[in-house]
Design a protein around this motif. Structure first.
Motif, PDB file in Angstrom:
ATOM      1  N   LYS A  34       0.835  -1.209   0.000  1.00 26.77           N
ATOM      2  CA  LYS A  34       0.000   0.000   0.000  1.00 26.77           C
ATOM      3  C   LYS A  34       0.869   1.258   0.000  1.00 26.77           C
ATOM      4  O   LYS A  34       0.548   2.219  -0.654  1.00 26.77           O
ATOM      5  CB  LYS A  34      -0.933   0.014   1.213  1.00 26.77           C
ATOM      6  CG  LYS A  34      -2.222  -0.736   0.995  1.00 26.77           C
ATOM      7  CD  LYS A  34      -3.352  -0.080   1.767  1.00 26.77           C
ATOM      8  CE  LYS A  34      -4.629  -0.850   1.593  1.00 26.77           C
ATOM      9  NZ  LYS A  34      -5.724  -0.027   1.189  1.00 26.77           N
ATOM     10  N   SER A  81      -7.318  -1.335  -3.995  1.00 23.57           N
ATOM     11  CA  SER A  81      -6.943  -1.306  -2.580  1.00 23.57           C
ATOM     12  C   SER A  81      -5.581  -0.651  -2.369  1.00 23.57           C
ATOM     13  O   SER A  81      -5.401   0.133  -1.445  1.00 23.57           O
ATOM     14  CB  SER A  81      -6.928  -2.729  -2.021  1.00 23.57           C
ATOM     15  OG  SER A  81      -6.491  -2.733  -0.686  1.00 23.57           O
ATOM     16  N   LEU A  87      -9.499   2.374   2.024  1.00 25.30           N
ATOM     17  CA  LEU A  87     -10.342   1.266   1.605  1.00 25.30           C
ATOM     18  C   LEU A  87      -9.874  -0.041   2.234  1.00 25.30           C
ATOM     19  O   LEU A  87      -8.688  -0.367   2.214  1.00 25.30           O
ATOM     20  CB  LEU A  87     -10.324   1.124   0.082  1.00 25.30           C
ATOM     21  CG  LEU A  87     -11.194   0.013  -0.493  1.00 25.30           C
ATOM     22  CD1 LEU A  87     -12.679   0.326  -0.266  1.00 25.30           C
ATOM     23  CD2 LEU A  87     -10.912  -0.161  -1.970  1.00 25.30           C
ATOM     24  N   VAL A  89     -10.526  -4.113   2.001  1.00 26.59           N
ATOM     25  CA  VAL A  89     -11.117  -5.162   1.169  1.00 26.59           C
ATOM     26  C   VAL A  89     -10.948  -6.490   1.892  1.00 26.59           C
ATOM     27  O   VAL A  89      -9.846  -6.844   2.297  1.00 26.59           O
ATOM     28  CB  VAL A  89     -10.451  -5.234  -0.222  1.00 26.59           C
ATOM     29  CG1 VAL A  89     -11.041  -6.367  -1.043  1.00 26.59           C
ATOM     30  CG2 VAL A  89     -10.597  -3.917  -0.948  1.00 26.59           C
ATOM     31  N   LEU A 100     -16.155  -4.523   0.431  1.00 26.15           N
ATOM     32  CA  LEU A 100     -15.417  -3.265   0.405  1.00 26.15           C
ATOM     33  C   LEU A 100     -15.962  -2.387   1.519  1.00 26.15           C
ATOM     34  O   LEU A 100     -17.180  -2.179   1.602  1.00 26.15           O
ATOM     35  CB  LEU A 100     -15.604  -2.558  -0.943  1.00 26.15           C
ATOM     36  CG  LEU A 100     -14.882  -3.188  -2.115  1.00 26.15           C
ATOM     37  CD1 LEU A 100     -15.864  -3.974  -2.941  1.00 26.15           C
ATOM     38  CD2 LEU A 100     -14.243  -2.123  -2.926  1.00 26.15           C
ATOM     39  N   CYS A 111     -14.802   4.101  -5.157  1.00 20.63           N
ATOM     40  CA  CYS A 111     -13.986   2.880  -5.219  1.00 20.63           C
ATOM     41  C   CYS A 111     -14.616   1.835  -6.130  1.00 20.63           C
ATOM     42  O   CYS A 111     -13.915   1.165  -6.887  1.00 20.63           O
ATOM     43  CB  CYS A 111     -13.766   2.315  -3.812  1.00 20.63           C
ATOM     44  SG  CYS A 111     -12.710   3.362  -2.789  1.00 20.63           S
TER      45      CYS A 111
END
Length: 127
Positions: A34, A81, A87, A89, A100, A111
């Motif tokens: 991320k 993601s 967000l 998931v 989500l 999203c």
């Protein structure tokens, strides 16, 4: 790999940027979950991950219409993601859906729209 500056809807490729610059980096998504600190110096300390006081409050389930498209959905969900810090998931194996969770109705709607844009043509999802 490519580095570019984003100005409105235009991208301008660059060879170098100053420390602290925010840029687009293409070609490294497989190595980043991320967030990441990218630098060419070995002794660099990573930038702290941002913490958000906002928690996911709205959830929707997403499921492919045809099971053969499941891999495409998972790949698109991974991309969306990675691109969105807030967000969350999750996969509900019992129901066979992906959940989500977002910071509000608008956030989740955006999203889902991004998810649909990432899916190959002909892949339909139910939300």
């Amino acid at each position: 790999q490519r580095v570019a500056l984003q100005m409105g809807d235009r991208q301008t490729a660059v060879d170098a940027v100053a420390a602290g610059s925010t840029v687009l980096v293409a070609g490294v998504s497989a190595a980043i979950a991320k967030t990441a600190t990218l630098c060419d110096a070995a002794a660099t300390w990573p930038v702290r991950t941002l913490t958000f006081s906002v928690q996911p409050v709205v959830s929707v389930t997403v499921k492919v219409v045809q099971r053969a498209h499941q891999a495409a959905l998972v790949a698109a969900l991974a991309h969306v993601s990675r691109a969105n810090q807030l967000l969350v998931v999750e996969h509900d194996a019992e129901l066979g859906v992906h959940v989500l969770r977002g910071a509000g109705e608008l956030h989740v709607d955006v999203c889902v729209a991004q998810l649909r844009e990432r899916l190959p043509a002909g892949v339909d999802v139910r939300v």
